[in-house]
Design an enzyme around this catalytic site. Structure first.
Site, PDB file in Angstrom:
ATOM      1  N   ASP A  56      50.488 -26.048  16.775  1.00 64.38           N
ATOM      2  CA  ASP A  56      51.461 -25.807  17.845  1.00 64.38           C
ATOM      3  C   ASP A  56      52.537 -24.827  17.398  1.00 64.38           C
ATOM      4  O   ASP A  56      53.342 -24.384  18.204  1.00 64.38           O
ATOM      5  CB  ASP A  56      52.106 -27.135  18.263  1.00 64.38           C
ATOM      6  N   LEU A  96      57.890 -38.298   7.041  1.00 69.02           N
ATOM      7  CA  LEU A  96      57.915 -39.542   7.804  1.00 69.02           C
ATOM      8  C   LEU A  96      59.317 -39.790   8.356  1.00 69.02           C
ATOM      9  O   LEU A  96      59.935 -40.822   8.122  1.00 69.02           O
ATOM     10  CB  LEU A  96      57.452 -40.722   6.947  1.00 69.02           C
ATOM     11  N   GLY A  97      59.805 -38.809   9.125  1.00 64.89           N
ATOM     12  CA  GLY A  97      61.052 -38.987   9.864  1.00 64.89           C
ATOM     13  C   GLY A  97      60.766 -39.638  11.209  1.00 64.89           C
ATOM     14  O   GLY A  97      59.778 -40.346  11.387  1.00 64.89           O
ATOM     15  N   ARG A  98      61.621 -39.377  12.175  1.00 66.50           N
ATOM     16  CA  ARG A  98      61.449 -39.992  13.497  1.00 66.50           C
ATOM     17  C   ARG A  98      60.085 -39.651  14.092  1.00 66.50           C
ATOM     18  O   ARG A  98      59.359 -40.519  14.569  1.00 66.50           O
ATOM     19  CB  ARG A  98      62.550 -39.510  14.444  1.00 66.50           C
ATOM     20  N   ILE A  99      59.747 -38.368  14.078  1.00 61.42           N
ATOM     21  CA  ILE A  99      58.488 -37.937  14.685  1.00 61.42           C
ATOM     22  C   ILE A  99      57.310 -38.417  13.859  1.00 61.42           C
ATOM     23  O   ILE A  99      56.303 -38.893  14.403  1.00 61.42           O
ATOM     24  CB  ILE A  99      58.485 -36.413  14.869  1.00 61.42           C
ATOM     25  N   GLU A 113      55.990 -16.628  15.208  1.00 62.62           N
ATOM     26  CA  GLU A 113      55.856 -16.844  16.649  1.00 62.62           C
ATOM     27  C   GLU A 113      56.533 -15.723  17.440  1.00 62.62           C
ATOM     28  O   GLU A 113      57.588 -15.231  17.037  1.00 62.62           O
ATOM     29  CB  GLU A 113      56.475 -18.189  17.017  1.00 62.62           C
ATOM     30  N   HIS A 140      53.655 -23.679  20.983  1.00 56.90           N
ATOM     31  CA  HIS A 140      54.897 -24.371  20.608  1.00 56.90           C
ATOM     32  C   HIS A 140      55.432 -25.198  21.778  1.00 56.90           C
ATOM     33  O   HIS A 140      56.519 -24.936  22.303  1.00 56.90           O
ATOM     34  CB  HIS A 140      55.952 -23.367  20.136  1.00 56.90           C
ATOM     35  N   ARG A 149      56.908 -26.878  11.874  1.00 61.07           N
ATOM     36  CA  ARG A 149      57.294 -25.465  11.878  1.00 61.07           C
ATOM     37  C   ARG A 149      56.202 -24.692  11.148  1.00 61.07           C
ATOM     38  O   ARG A 149      55.620 -25.176  10.172  1.00 61.07           O
ATOM     39  CB  ARG A 149      58.634 -25.241  11.179  1.00 61.07           C
TER      40      ARG A 149
END
Length: 303
Positions: free
Chosen positions: A245, A141-144, A250, A268, A221
């Site tokens: 995503d 639960l950070g900024r994003i 990758e 991504h 990630r």
């Protein structure tokens, strides 16, 4: 990003490593001349690279995630580095919701259904899953993560989260383990930072705890999720679906996922809008300007 390269070239003595016929030979001959480095998730910065840049003083990371950087080696050298927080938050949260809605309502699968001529042939597209009012679990639960949660409020969802610690300024329920959060979620969205500390945070046990009607959405990630366990759960239909995503290796995507209609696969693109990438470029350059002007970064990474 071409505009970033052009802007850097206009202000600095720029040497794009990817354009060198032999990057190792180039660095062996010229590496001591560089004091700054611009990189992204696609260009890992490890101890071996740092050794070829003995006079490096500053790194500007084009992106908020810096798991591609060997932070311990960078700190040991006394090198400072920055990232690009905030400017990509909304677009990444938007993409998480686009992916969540897509996999729940079968949007991409339905589009393929129409293109194949199945609808015109009289077939019926199967019923899908309602989103509004369901349980939304967020890992990180950070900024994003907070931006994803705010969007979930608009869908009348019951929101819960897992992180390193409870956060006093949010109204959402906290779960002390990702397993407990998974068991209490219809949609589990991964928004945690990458890196060694969060590798396989969403483990085989966490995936097993998801209810059979649950969906997993990853815009963080690929390393945060045990990809082999997730693939097995999807192939065996033990969970309802996933929207991804990011991936462990990758741009390689597990082949078993390519044939599944209950999986949305994206390349991504969380921050990949013209507006956000330009804002990221502007902040990357602003950090370099600030450092070379007065020795400070605007958005230094300090943890």
């Amino acid at each position: 990003m071409r505009s970033l390269e052009a802007a850097l070239d206009a202000e600095f003595d720029l040497a794009p490593l990817w354009r060198q016929a032999d990057a190792d030979a180039f660095l062996a001959a010229q590496g001591a001349g560089f004091v700054g480095l611009v990189t992204s998730v696609w260009g890992p910065v490890d101890a071996a690279l740092l050794a070829r840049l003995p006079n490096l003083r500053v790194i500007a990371n084009f992106g908020v995630g810096y798991d591609a950087l060997d932070v311990a080696a960078i700190r040991a050298r006394g090198i400072v580095f920055s990232n690009t927080p905030d400017v990509l938050t909304d677009c990444t949260a938007d993409l998480a919701w686009a992916a969540l809605l897509d996999v729940a309502r079968g949007v991409s699968a339905a589009e393929r259904f129409v293109r194949r001529g199945d609808w015109a042939a009289g077939r019926r597209f199967p019923l899908q899953t309602r989103v509004s009012g369901k349980r939304l679990g967020i890992v990180g639960l950070g900024r994003i993560g907070r931006a994803i949660a705010r969007r979930g409020e608009g869908f009348g969802m019951r929101i819960a989260y897992h992180g390193r610690r409870p956060q006093a300024d949010v109204p959402y329920a906290y779960h002390a383990t990702p397993q407990a959060l998974a068991a209490d979620s219809d949609f589990l969205v991964i928004a945690a930072a990458g890196g060694a500390q969060t590798r396989h945070l969403v483990s085989r046990e966490v995936i097993a705890a998801l209810p059979p009607q649950a969906f997993l959405v990853n815009v963080a990630r690929g390393s945060v999720v045990d990809e082999a366990a997730l693939v097995a759960a999807l192939v065996e239909r033990r969970i309802a679906g996933a929207a991804l995503d990011v991936y462990a290796h990758e741009p390689q995507v597990p082949e078993a996922l390519l044939a599944l209609d209950n999986v949305v696969l994206l390349p991504h693109i969380g921050s990949a809008t013209r507006e956000t990438r330009q804002a990221m470029a502007d902040l990357t350059i602003a950090n370099l300007r600030a450092y070379f002007r007065d020795g400070r970064l605007l958005t230094p990474v300090t943890d």
